[in-house]
Motif scaffolding. Structure first.
Motif, mmCIF file in Angstrom:
data_model
loop_
_atom_site.group_PDB
_atom_site.id
_atom_site.type_symbol
_atom_site.label_atom_id
_atom_site.label_comp_id
_atom_site.label_asym_id
_atom_site.label_seq_id
_atom_site.Cartn_x
_atom_site.Cartn_y
_atom_site.Cartn_z
ATOM 1 N N LYS A 6 0.836 -1.208 0.000
ATOM 2 C CA LYS A 6 0.000 0.000 0.000
ATOM 3 C C LYS A 6 0.867 1.252 0.000
ATOM 4 O O LYS A 6 0.631 2.192 -0.777
ATOM 5 C CB LYS A 6 -0.911 -0.022 1.225
ATOM 6 N N GLU A 7 1.888 1.277 0.866
ATOM 7 C CA GLU A 7 2.755 2.455 0.939
ATOM 8 C C GLU A 7 3.507 2.666 -0.368
ATOM 9 O O GLU A 7 3.704 3.802 -0.811
ATOM 10 C CB GLU A 7 3.731 2.297 2.106
ATOM 11 N N LYS A 8 3.911 1.578 -0.981
ATOM 12 C CA LYS A 8 4.634 1.696 -2.251
ATOM 13 C C LYS A 8 3.727 2.235 -3.348
ATOM 14 O O LYS A 8 4.138 3.050 -4.185
ATOM 15 C CB LYS A 8 5.194 0.331 -2.642
ATOM 16 N N LEU A 9 2.469 1.798 -3.354
ATOM 17 C CA LEU A 9 1.518 2.302 -4.341
ATOM 18 C C LEU A 9 1.222 3.779 -4.119
ATOM 19 O O LEU A 9 1.133 4.569 -5.069
ATOM 20 C CB LEU A 9 0.219 1.488 -4.280
ATOM 21 N N LEU A 10 1.070 4.170 -2.861
ATOM 22 C CA LEU A 10 0.780 5.574 -2.563
ATOM 23 C C LEU A 10 1.947 6.479 -2.943
ATOM 24 O O LEU A 10 1.750 7.611 -3.399
ATOM 25 C CB LEU A 10 0.448 5.729 -1.076
ATOM 26 N N SER A 11 3.169 5.968 -2.758
ATOM 27 C CA SER A 11 4.330 6.783 -3.128
ATOM 28 C C SER A 11 4.515 6.835 -4.644
ATOM 29 O O SER A 11 5.007 7.832 -5.177
ATOM 30 C CB SER A 11 5.594 6.217 -2.473
ATOM 31 N N GLU A 12 4.118 5.772 -5.324
ATOM 32 C CA GLU A 12 4.276 5.729 -6.777
ATOM 33 C C GLU A 12 3.181 6.535 -7.477
ATOM 34 O O GLU A 12 3.421 7.156 -8.510
ATOM 35 C CB GLU A 12 4.240 4.268 -7.257
ATOM 36 N N ILE A 13 1.976 6.516 -6.918
ATOM 37 C CA ILE A 13 0.846 7.242 -7.510
ATOM 38 C C ILE A 13 0.370 8.270 -6.493
ATOM 39 O O ILE A 13 -0.423 7.953 -5.593
ATOM 40 C CB ILE A 13 -0.301 6.277 -7.875
ATOM 41 N N PRO A 14 0.840 9.506 -6.577
ATOM 42 C CA PRO A 14 0.465 10.525 -5.576
ATOM 43 C C PRO A 14 -1.035 10.796 -5.543
ATOM 44 O O PRO A 14 -1.564 11.220 -4.510
ATOM 45 C CB PRO A 14 1.243 11.766 -6.031
ATOM 46 N N GLU A 15 -1.725 10.578 -6.656
ATOM 47 C CA GLU A 15 -3.152 10.864 -6.711
ATOM 48 C C GLU A 15 -3.994 9.803 -6.009
ATOM 49 O O GLU A 15 -5.216 9.936 -5.901
ATOM 50 C CB GLU A 15 -3.611 10.989 -8.167
ATOM 51 N N LEU A 16 -3.355 8.725 -5.566
ATOM 52 C CA LEU A 16 -4.069 7.626 -4.927
ATOM 53 C C LEU A 16 -4.154 7.875 -3.424
ATOM 54 O O LEU A 16 -3.173 8.292 -2.794
ATOM 55 C CB LEU A 16 -3.348 6.302 -5.205
ATOM 56 N N GLU A 17 -5.313 7.633 -2.867
ATOM 57 C CA GLU A 17 -5.532 7.833 -1.437
ATOM 58 C C GLU A 17 -6.030 6.541 -0.810
ATOM 59 O O GLU A 17 -6.699 5.736 -1.468
ATOM 60 C CB GLU A 17 -6.563 8.944 -1.196
ATOM 61 N N ALA A 18 -5.691 6.343 0.459
ATOM 62 C CA ALA A 18 -6.121 5.159 1.199
ATOM 63 C C ALA A 18 -7.154 5.560 2.239
ATOM 64 O O ALA A 18 -6.983 6.551 2.960
ATOM 65 C CB ALA A 18 -4.924 4.491 1.868
ATOM 66 N N HIS A 19 -8.232 4.788 2.313
ATOM 67 C CA HIS A 19 -9.299 5.033 3.281
ATOM 68 C C HIS A 19 -9.618 3.724 3.981
ATOM 69 O O HIS A 19 -9.639 2.664 3.359
ATOM 70 C CB HIS A 19 -10.555 5.571 2.581
ATOM 71 N N LYS A 20 -9.889 3.815 5.266
ATOM 72 C CA LYS A 20 -10.191 2.626 6.051
ATOM 73 C C LYS A 20 -11.687 2.540 6.284
ATOM 74 O O LYS A 20 -12.324 3.501 6.708
ATOM 75 C CB LYS A 20 -9.444 2.665 7.383
ATOM 76 N N LYS A 21 -12.245 1.374 5.996
ATOM 77 C CA LYS A 21 -13.665 1.132 6.204
ATOM 78 C C LYS A 21 -13.809 -0.200 6.923
ATOM 79 O O LYS A 21 -13.746 -1.270 6.313
ATOM 80 C CB LYS A 21 -14.409 1.107 4.873
ATOM 81 N N GLY A 22 -13.982 -0.111 8.220
ATOM 82 C CA GLY A 22 -14.028 -1.328 9.018
ATOM 83 C C GLY A 22 -12.670 -2.004 9.002
ATOM 84 O O GLY A 22 -11.639 -1.397 9.306
#
Length: 766
Positions: free
Chosen positions: A83-99
C-alpha cells in the motif's frame, strides 16, 4: 591508444560486471508485477470500465497471483508495504479505512493530473529506453541450435524480458490481462522472430545481412525445415527468409547435411541402421512398401523405384522405453551427406531354387461364425440409430463408435522411417535384405522379440515364399509376416465395386446429387479410399432404411392376421429366396457391414474382431474372383489364428492392441501398420529432381527422415501437432453429422424414386 590486450581485458571486465549486476528472473518479477499493477489501477480508472475504488486485499491477491505466474514460489506479500509503495508511486491515490478493509481511491481531478503527467514525459524517450533495455537483454542472450528441439527449447531460446514485453503488447500491460492469457503460442513465435532478427551491428552498405547463429531460435529453423520437407522449393524458403520468418535455404541445406552426417555416424557407432528416435525395450513392428517415382517432364531421363521401410514402437503408460542416445550434432560445416554403410545399401542377389515353395502343413479349425454376431449387432445398432433419429447426432459411423469408447487405453506410437533403398521392393533379394535389416533392428531394440513385418499383397507373397524356401533362417518361427490391413480394405472395397458394376448404384448417387458421374465411377475403383469408405457407409444406411420401410409396408399389409407376420430376420431370409433383386442388395449391405467390421477392428485395436472379420471376408474374394487375395488371405488368416501356439508372447501383444499404430491421441483413430507406413513416407515429399542427382538423392534418403522428425519435435514442443491435444474423433462435429445425415436422406429418396429394390417382386435380377 591502449594496447589491444588491455582493451580486451577491460571489455571482458565490463561484460562480467554487467552480468553480475543482472538480477535473477525471480528478482525481476517483483518490479514487473508492480509496474503492471500500477498500469492496471491507472488504466482501469481512466477508462471508467472498472471500479473507482479498489480493496487492498484484492490488490494483494492479484499481485501475489502474478508473482506466482512469473516463477516466484509462494510469494509472501506484505499488504502494508505494498500500500505504501503504491501511494508513493501514484500521488493521486488515497487510502481510506472502512471497518477491517482498506480502500484505495483516486482523487476527483485524477483525469487532469494524468493528462498533465503525460506531458512531462516524452513517449519517444520512454520507447527508446525500453528498446535499449530489450536490446541489451536480447544481445546478451545466447541460443544455438544443437540439432534437436527438446521440451524447453523455445523458452530457453529467448530472454524472459522479451517474452514478457511481447505478451504485454499483445494482451495488455495490466496484471489481469497477463493472468488471463499468459504467454501464448503467438507470443512465443513473435518473440523468437524478434530475437532471431536482432542484429548487433547493421551495415547499411551490405546487400544481405547474416543472422547470428548465437541467436538462432527454434521457430525460424522449424519454418525453414518444414517448408523444405514439404515442398523443397528454394524460392519459397528464401522468400520467408527475406521477411525474417525462416532461416536461409543455404542454412537449411547445412542443417540437413549435418543431420545426415550425424545420423550416419550413429549408424556406424551402433553397428546397425536404427533411427535415433526409437527406444529400447519396447514392442516393435515394421512395414515394407514400394516407392515409385515416374517423372512426367520431357527433360527427365531417370525414374526412381525404391523400397520404403517404416518401424513403429508401442509404448505404454508404465513403460516409455529407454532412449538410444541423441545425435552428435557437430559444429563443423558439412556440405554433403556421407554414404550409408555398405551392409545396408548393398543388396545381395537371391532367387528361388524351387519353382513354387509350398507352405508347411498345419491344421486350422473352421471359424465360429457365432462369435461375430455380437459385433454385427453393434453395426445394426448404428443403422437403427441413423434410421430412427430425427436429427444429426453422432450419426456418422466413426462418430457413433468413437462415442461408445470401446477402445483400449493407449499411448501414441513412436514412428520412424529408415533410409530408402534404391532396389525394387518386389524382388526376392530385396525382401530377404529387408527381413535381415529389420531382424537386426529388433534385436538391437528389443532383444528376444520375433520381428513383425506388414506389407501389401505382392510383397507379402514374396515374403511368405522366402519363409517357406529358407525355413532355417526366415521360417515362420523366426518372422511374422502380416498382410497389410489398408490393402485388405482397399481390395474389399474394389471387390464390392466389382459387384456393384452396372447395378445402378452410381446412377443413384448422381441422381441424389451426392457425386458427379466421374466421382461416382471412381468409387468402383477406389480412387480415394476415404471417400469410397464414406460413400459405402452412406449406402449402407440408405439400404437399411429402405429395407426397414419394405418390412413395415409388408407388416401393414398383413395387419389383419398378426399371428402370421414373421420376424424381421425370418422375413429377410424368405425374401432372399423369392427375389433375386432383394438377395443382391441384401448381400451388398452384408458385405458393407463386414468391411466396416474389418475397419473397426483397426480403429478399436481389437485383434479378435480382426480375425473374425477376415474369416467372414475371405468368401467374398472367392465369389468375386479376386484371385490374389483369395489365394493369400487364407494364409494370413491361418498365421493369425495359430499365433497363440507359435508365438505366445507376440499373440499377447496383438491382443493388447499392438497390431495397429496410434498416430494421434484421438479416439477411434488407430490404423493398420501398412497404412501408418504409407503416412510416414507420404510426409517426405519433394522427390522431383532428386533422382537425377546422387548427392541430392542421398540427402533425401538419409537426412529426410531426421528432418521430418525434427519438424515433429518442434510441433510437439509447442503443442501445435495435429491430434496430439484432442481426444475426440475428427468427425464428431455438427457439420460432419449434418452432411452425412442429409446425404443418407438424399440417397434413400433417390433409390426409392427409382424403385425400392427390397420390394421388387420380379424373379429376374434387374
Amino acid at each position: 591508444m591502449l594496447d589491444r590486450p588491455v582493451q580486451r581485458e577491460r571489455t571482458y571486465l565490463r561484460a562480467t560486471k554487467r552480468l553480475e549486476q543482472e538480477r535473477a528472473p525471480e528478482e525481476d518479477a517483483h518490479p514487473q508485477a508492480f509496474s503492471e499493477l500500477v498500469t492496471y489501477l491507472v488504466e482501469t480508472t481512466r477508462s471508467g470500465e472498472g471500479p473507482a475504488v479498489f480493496r487492498l486485499a484484492d490488490i494483494v491477491h492479484l499481485y501475489a497471483q502474478r508473482l506466482e505466474q512469473l516463477g516466484v514460489d509462494a510469494p509472501a506479500v506484505n499488504s502494508t508495504r505494498l500500500k505504501e509503495k503504491l501511494l508513493s508511486e501514484i500521488p493521486e491515490l488515497e487510502a481510506h479505512k472502512k471497518g477491517r478493509d482498506v480502500l484505495l481511491a483516486f482523487q476527483k481531478d485524477v483525469g487532469f493530473v494524468l493528462s498533465e503527467a503525460s506531458d512531462y514525459y516524452s513517449e519517444a524517450i520512454i520507447l527508446g529506453k525500453a528498446a535499449n533495455i530489450l536490446r541489451r537483454h536480447m544481445l546478451d542472450h545466447k541460443s544455438t541450435f544443437d540439432g534437436t528441439f527438446h521440451e524447453l527449447c523455445i523458452e530457453q531460446a529467448i530472454p524472459l524480458t522479451l517474452l514478457q514485453f511481447v505478451a504485454m503488447l499483445e494482451h495488455g500491460a495490466d496484471i489481469k490481462s497477463q493472468l488471463r492469457f499468459g504467454a501464448s503460442k503467438t507470443d512465443l513465435a513473435i518473440a523468437q522472430l524478434l530475437q532471431y532478427n536482432c542484429y548487433a551491428r547493421y551495415k547499411e552498405v551490405a546487400a544481405t545481412h547474416r543472422h547470428s547463429k548465437d541467436r538462432e531460435t527454434p521457430f525460424p529453423v522449424y519454418m525453414g525445415m518444414s517448408v523444405y520437407t514439404k515442398t523443397r522449393k528454394r524460392k519459397l524458403v528464401e522468400m520467408l527468409n527475406e521477411h525474417g520468418i525462416s532461416i536461409s535455404y543455404d542454412r537449411v541445406l547445412e542443417i540437413s547435411a549435418q543431420l545426415g552426417d550425424a545420423t550416419v555416424s550413429k549408424y556406424v557407432e551402433d553397428g546397425v541402421v536404427c533411427p535415433p528416435v526409437l527406444r529400447k525395450g519396447l514392442f516393435t513392428t515394421s512395414a515394407m512398401d514400394n516407392i515409385d517415382h515416374n517423372p512426367t517432364a520431357t527433360t527427365v531421363t531417370t525414374s526412381f523405384h525404391g523400397t520404403s521401410v517404416s518401424v513403429f514402437q508401442h509404448p505404454t503408460k508404465e513403460d516409455k522405453g529407454e532412449e538410444c542416445g541423441q545425435l552428435k550434432f557437430g559444429e563443423k560445416k558439412v556440405k554433403t551427406v556421407p554414404e550409408l554403410p555398405d551392409s545396408f545399401t548393398n543388396v545381395q542377389p537371391a532367387f528361388f531354387t524351387k519353382k513354387k515353395p509350398s507352405p508347411p502343413q498345419s491344421g486350422v479349425t473352421h471359424p465360429d461364425t457365432s462369435l461375430l454376431r455380437p459385433q454385427l449387432a453393434m453395426e445394426y445398432e448404428w443403422l437403427e440409430k441413423v434410421t430412427l433419429t430425427d436429427g444429426p447426432v453422432d450419426v456418422t459411423w466413426s462418430a457413433h463408435h468413437a462415442s461408445q469408447k470401446r477402445g483400449k487405453p493407449f499411448e501414441v506410437s513412436i514412428t520412424s522411417l529408415l533410409p530408402l533403398l534404391r532396389d525394387q521392393a518386389h524382388s526376392v533379394a530385396t525382401v530377404k535384405h529387408v527381413m535381415d535389416k529389420i531382424k537386426e533392428i529388433v534385436a538391437f531394440l528389443n532383444h528376444g522379440q520375433v520381428p513383425v513385418i506388414a506389407a501389401d499383397q505382392p510383397i507379402y507373397a514374396v515374403a511368405k515364399q522366402v519363409q517357406w524356401h529358407w525355413p532355417e533362417i526366415y521360417g515362420e518361427d523366426k518372422f511374422v509376416i502380416m498382410f497389410g490391413g489398408l490393402h485388405i480394405e482397399m481390395a474389399a472395397l474394389k471387390s464390392i465395386g466389382t459387384l456393384l458394376q452396372d447395378s445402378g448404384w452410381t446412377g443413384a448417387l448422381v441422381e441424389a446429387g451426392i457425386a458427379s458421374p466421374g466421382t461416382a465411377d471412381s468409387f468402383l475403383t477406389v480412387s480415394s479410399i476415404t471417400r469410397t469408405r464414406q460413400m459405402h457407409q452412406i449406402t449402407g444406411c440408405s439400404l437399411y432404411k429402405l429395407l426397414k420401410a419394405a418390412h413395415m409396408d409388408y407388416s401393414k399389409e398383413t395387419d389383419e392376421q398378426p399371428e402370421e407376420v414373421p420376424s424381421f430376420e425370418a422375413w429377410c431370409e424368405h425374401r432372399k429366396l423369392q427375389s433375386p433383386q432383394f438377395h443382391f442388395w441384401y448381400m451388398v449391405l452384408s458385405m458393407e457391414l463386414v468391411i466396416l467390421l474389418l475397419i473397426r477392428s483397426f480403429r478399436e485395436a481389437n485383434f479378435f474382431l480382426y480375425c473374425q472379420s477376415l474369416a467372414e471376408l475371405i468368401p467374398y474374394f472367392f465369389a468375386n474372383n479376386n484371385v490374389n487375395y483369395a489365394r493369400w488371405l487364407p494364409i494370413h488368416y491361418r498365421d493369425m489364428v495359430t499365433l497363440e501356439q507359435k508365438h505366445h508372447q507376440l499373440a499377447q501383444e496383438f491382443q493388447s492392441g499392438n497390431f495397429v499404430v496410434h498416430k494421434s491421441s484421438r479416439q477411434f483413430s488407430a490404423m493398420a501398420i501398412d497404412q501408418a507406413g504409407q503416412r510416414c513416407h507420404q510426409g517426405r515429399r519433394g522427390a522431383i529432381g532428386v533422382t537425377e542427382d546422387p548427392s541430392a538423392l542421398r540427402r533425401w534418403m538419409i537426412a529426410g527422415p531426421e528432418v521430418s522428425h525434427l519438424v515433429a519435435q518442434y510441433e510437439a514442443a509447442c503443442g501445435t501437432k495435429e491430434g496430439t491435444e484432442h481426444t475426440s474423433h475428427h468427425e464428431e462435429t455438427e457439420r460432419a453429422q449434418r452432411v452425412f445425415f442429409e446425404n443418407v436422406e438424399k440417397l434413400s429418396q433417390a433409390m426409392k424414386d427409382m424403385g425400392n429394390p427390397f420390394q421388387e417382386e420380379s424373379r429376374d435380377l434387374l
